[in-house]
Scaffold this active site. Sequence first.
Site, PDB file in Angstrom:
ATOM      1  CG  ASN A 158      -0.450  -0.120   2.502  1.00  0.00           C
ATOM      2  OD1 ASN A 158       0.730  -0.452   2.653  1.00  0.00           O
ATOM      3  ND2 ASN A 158      -1.238   0.155   3.523  1.00  0.00           N
ATOM      4  CD  GLU A 257       5.099  -0.041  12.938  1.00  0.00           C
ATOM      5  OE1 GLU A 257       3.889   0.177  13.110  1.00  0.00           O
ATOM      6  OE2 GLU A 257       5.988   0.472  13.638  1.00  0.00           O
ATOM      7  CB  CYS A 291      -2.080   0.314   8.750  1.00  0.00           C
ATOM      8  SG  CYS A 291      -0.788   1.573   8.643  1.00  0.00           S
ATOM      9  CD  GLU A 465       8.714   0.544  10.705  1.00  0.00           C
ATOM     10  OE1 GLU A 465       7.789   1.026  10.031  1.00  0.00           O
ATOM     11  OE2 GLU A 465       9.381  -0.429  10.328  1.00  0.00           O
TER      12      GLU A 465
HETATM   13  P1  NAP Z   1       0.227  -9.020   4.016  1.00  0.00           P
HETATM   14  O1  NAP Z   1      -0.593  -9.927   3.203  1.00  0.00           O
HETATM   15  O2  NAP Z   1       0.435  -9.364   5.443  1.00  0.00           O
HETATM   16  O3  NAP Z   1       1.636  -8.917   3.267  1.00  0.00           O
HETATM   17  C1  NAP Z   1       2.659  -8.062   3.731  1.00  0.00           C
HETATM   18  C2  NAP Z   1       3.984  -8.590   3.228  1.00  0.00           C
HETATM   19  O4  NAP Z   1       4.226  -9.859   3.859  1.00  0.00           O
HETATM   20  C3  NAP Z   1       4.005  -8.861   1.719  1.00  0.00           C
HETATM   21  O5  NAP Z   1       5.289  -8.560   1.239  1.00  0.00           O
HETATM   22  C4  NAP Z   1       3.709 -10.345   1.660  1.00  0.00           C
HETATM   23  O6  NAP Z   1       4.112 -10.973   0.487  1.00  0.00           O
HETATM   24  C5  NAP Z   1       4.495 -10.830   2.875  1.00  0.00           C
HETATM   25  N1  NAP Z   1       4.095 -12.144   3.336  1.00  0.00           N
HETATM   26  C6  NAP Z   1       2.888 -12.738   3.297  1.00  0.00           C
HETATM   27  N2  NAP Z   1       2.950 -13.975   3.805  1.00  0.00           N
HETATM   28  C7  NAP Z   1       4.233 -14.168   4.186  1.00  0.00           C
HETATM   29  C8  NAP Z   1       4.931 -15.248   4.782  1.00  0.00           C
HETATM   30  N3  NAP Z   1       4.335 -16.394   5.075  1.00  0.00           N
HETATM   31  N4  NAP Z   1       6.235 -15.096   5.043  1.00  0.00           N
HETATM   32  C9  NAP Z   1       6.861 -13.963   4.736  1.00  0.00           C
HETATM   33  N5  NAP Z   1       6.267 -12.891   4.173  1.00  0.00           N
HETATM   34  C10 NAP Z   1       4.951 -12.999   3.906  1.00  0.00           C
HETATM   35  O7  NAP Z   1      -0.316  -7.529   3.979  1.00  0.00           O
HETATM   36  P2  NAP Z   1      -0.695  -6.662   2.701  1.00  0.00           P
HETATM   37  O8  NAP Z   1      -2.015  -7.102   2.213  1.00  0.00           O
HETATM   38  O9  NAP Z   1       0.438  -6.619   1.733  1.00  0.00           O
HETATM   39  O10 NAP Z   1      -0.776  -5.219   3.357  1.00  0.00           O
HETATM   40  C11 NAP Z   1      -1.908  -4.768   4.005  1.00  0.00           C
HETATM   41  C12 NAP Z   1      -1.766  -4.940   5.505  1.00  0.00           C
HETATM   42  O11 NAP Z   1      -0.623  -4.245   5.965  1.00  0.00           O
HETATM   43  C13 NAP Z   1      -2.938  -4.353   6.249  1.00  0.00           C
HETATM   44  O12 NAP Z   1      -3.293  -5.207   7.301  1.00  0.00           O
HETATM   45  C14 NAP Z   1      -2.371  -3.046   6.787  1.00  0.00           C
HETATM   46  O13 NAP Z   1      -3.037  -2.555   7.911  1.00  0.00           O
HETATM   47  C15 NAP Z   1      -0.972  -3.437   7.069  1.00  0.00           C
HETATM   48  N6  NAP Z   1      -0.104  -2.256   7.140  1.00  0.00           N
HETATM   49  C16 NAP Z   1       0.342  -1.855   8.358  1.00  0.00           C
HETATM   50  C17 NAP Z   1       1.141  -0.718   8.461  1.00  0.00           C
HETATM   51  C18 NAP Z   1       1.644  -0.247   9.788  1.00  0.00           C
HETATM   52  O14 NAP Z   1       2.550   0.573   9.790  1.00  0.00           O
HETATM   53  N7  NAP Z   1       1.114  -0.711  10.906  1.00  0.00           N
HETATM   54  C19 NAP Z   1       1.474  -0.002   7.312  1.00  0.00           C
HETATM   55  C20 NAP Z   1       0.994  -0.433   6.082  1.00  0.00           C
HETATM   56  C21 NAP Z   1       0.206  -1.577   6.022  1.00  0.00           C
HETATM   57  P3  NAP Z   1       3.004 -11.802  -0.359  1.00  0.00           P
HETATM   58  O15 NAP Z   1       1.980 -10.817  -0.757  1.00  0.00           O
HETATM   59  O16 NAP Z   1       3.740 -12.407  -1.471  1.00  0.00           O
HETATM   60  O17 NAP Z   1       2.414 -12.852   0.499  1.00  0.00           O
END
Ligand code: NAP
Length: 485
Positions: A158, A257, A291, A465
């Site tokens: 995102n 995060e 997020c 962070e």
């Molecule tokens: P996600 O599905 O958890 O994926 C995040 C990252 O983790 C991607 O690079 C993903 O790659 C990787 N990943 C997934 N499964 C993994 C595994 N088993 N081992 C290692 N890496 C793995 O999240 P998203 O859909 O990309 O992002 C949205 C989420 O991020 C939302 O929940 C949002 O709230 C959160 N977010 C939080 C913050 C914060 O600062 N708190 C900031 C931005 C976003 P793949 O897609 O290839 O699986």
Amino acid sequence: MDEARVVSAVRKRLFIGGEWVDAAGGRTADVVDPATGATLCAVADAAPADGRAALAAAVAAQPGFAAMAPRERADILTRAFTLLHERVDDLALLMTLEMGKPLAEARGEIAYAAEFFRHFAAEAVRIDGGYQTAPAGGARFLLTRQPVGPCLLITPWNFPMAMGTRKLGPAIAAGCTSIIKPAPQTPLSMLALMDILAEAGLPAGAVNCITTTEAGPVVEPLVRSGQIRKLSFTGSTNVGRMLLEQCAEKILRTSLELGGNAPLLVFDDADLDEAVEGALAAKMRNMGEACTAANRIYVQAPVIDEFGRRLAERMAGLTMGRGTEDGVTVGPLIDEAALRKVQTLVADAVERGASVLTGGAAPGGPGYFYPPTVLTGVPRDADMCDQEIFGPVAPLTAFDTEAEAIAAANDTEYGLVSYVFTNDLRRALRVAEALETGMVGLNQGVVSNPAAPFGGVKASGLGREGGSVGIDEFLETKYIGIKMD
Ligand code: NAP
């Protein structure tokens, strides 16, 4: 024309040990423009062997990078900050193409991302230590801070650039080498950053970038290798939870995060114009795919109709379209799954009694578009009160008392950020203290700032962070006891 040029300028290979290399077996994965559904290009798709190569490069580079003068590391970050600004037009266009956000927001993200480098360039030369007399006298305590060692950095789609620089800035400042794995939907921004870091003088192996569609098989062996010393992850709570379990084996330092479910509280003494603009910002930044997005909007009963009317008017006035087009303020969602999720959540809320004030139906056609939507009368048992909507949908619910609003806001496993709109100073501070979140926006809808500590409590994460504490996550404190007598 510009679109083809910026995409073709990106090196679409893995960046390992300062070299651009193909993935094992020459595997590639497509990158798609979410505004059209068309393929933009293909990038290297790393296999576990590539992950191991990146690990070897990061481990080999660690001693030299830790020994580099802090001023030199700071200078690299400063040069990279300048290059990000010099190339903002191309980098913003690239981000819009792979992620969908409007160009103005993409430009804003490049500036925000660059700021982490400027901030941590200053921190790199202020890593402190200590020397003190033991309480019983005699012995002395010498305290020094050292880089934790090779880090694994995993980022979501995102904020394709800023989520990377928010980790790379402090890692480089602290003298940690790293492997960064961007999300497969948006690898191009991070690959472009690798060129910038190399041009800024980063030594080979200090940062390695692997793009893959097989996150689990590539990442898990690294986490369990015993050679990675820290995981810094930004993404969903479920994946974060699973990675934390993996990290337990080698007791890795972790920064997580994770997801949010931000409440936004509007009291009847608030400046309603300010509250509407704040809600719009908190909801619509990144099309709601943040997020920090306001996920539940609680409005005191006497003003909910007026607030809803004004917010719906503002939301309906936004322009949806391909982010590259002039005047567009709302881009597409990232993919079809995201679109389906938003549609399902809205249908569920309406079925449970919510009313649609504006939006509420996807236009169809190419791209993953969903219009700005305001719902009112959203009941507590609607699924969107418990899940991240991650789309441009603002659900309004009425409350009567301050205590009721606080209880509703805290009734979630998440605790990233909350927003409060009121003109009563005592109430503002009382409510801000009572909210179980790592960050609170008071009369403002955006809290992110590289100079402030960003992070959540409860299931929204571990660690912070940015801010002056951001570098601590990448440093170990070593205590050397000195016998003096
Ligand atoms: P996600 O599905 O958890 O994926 C995040 C990252 O983790 C991607 O690079 C993903 O790659 C990787 N990943 C997934 N499964 C993994 C595994 N088993 N081992 C290692 N890496 C793995 O999240 P998203 O859909 O990309 O992002 C949205 C989420 O991020 C939302 O929940 C949002 O709230 C959160 N977010 C939080 C913050 C914060 O600062 N708190 C900031 C931005 C976003 P793949 O897609 O290839 O699986």
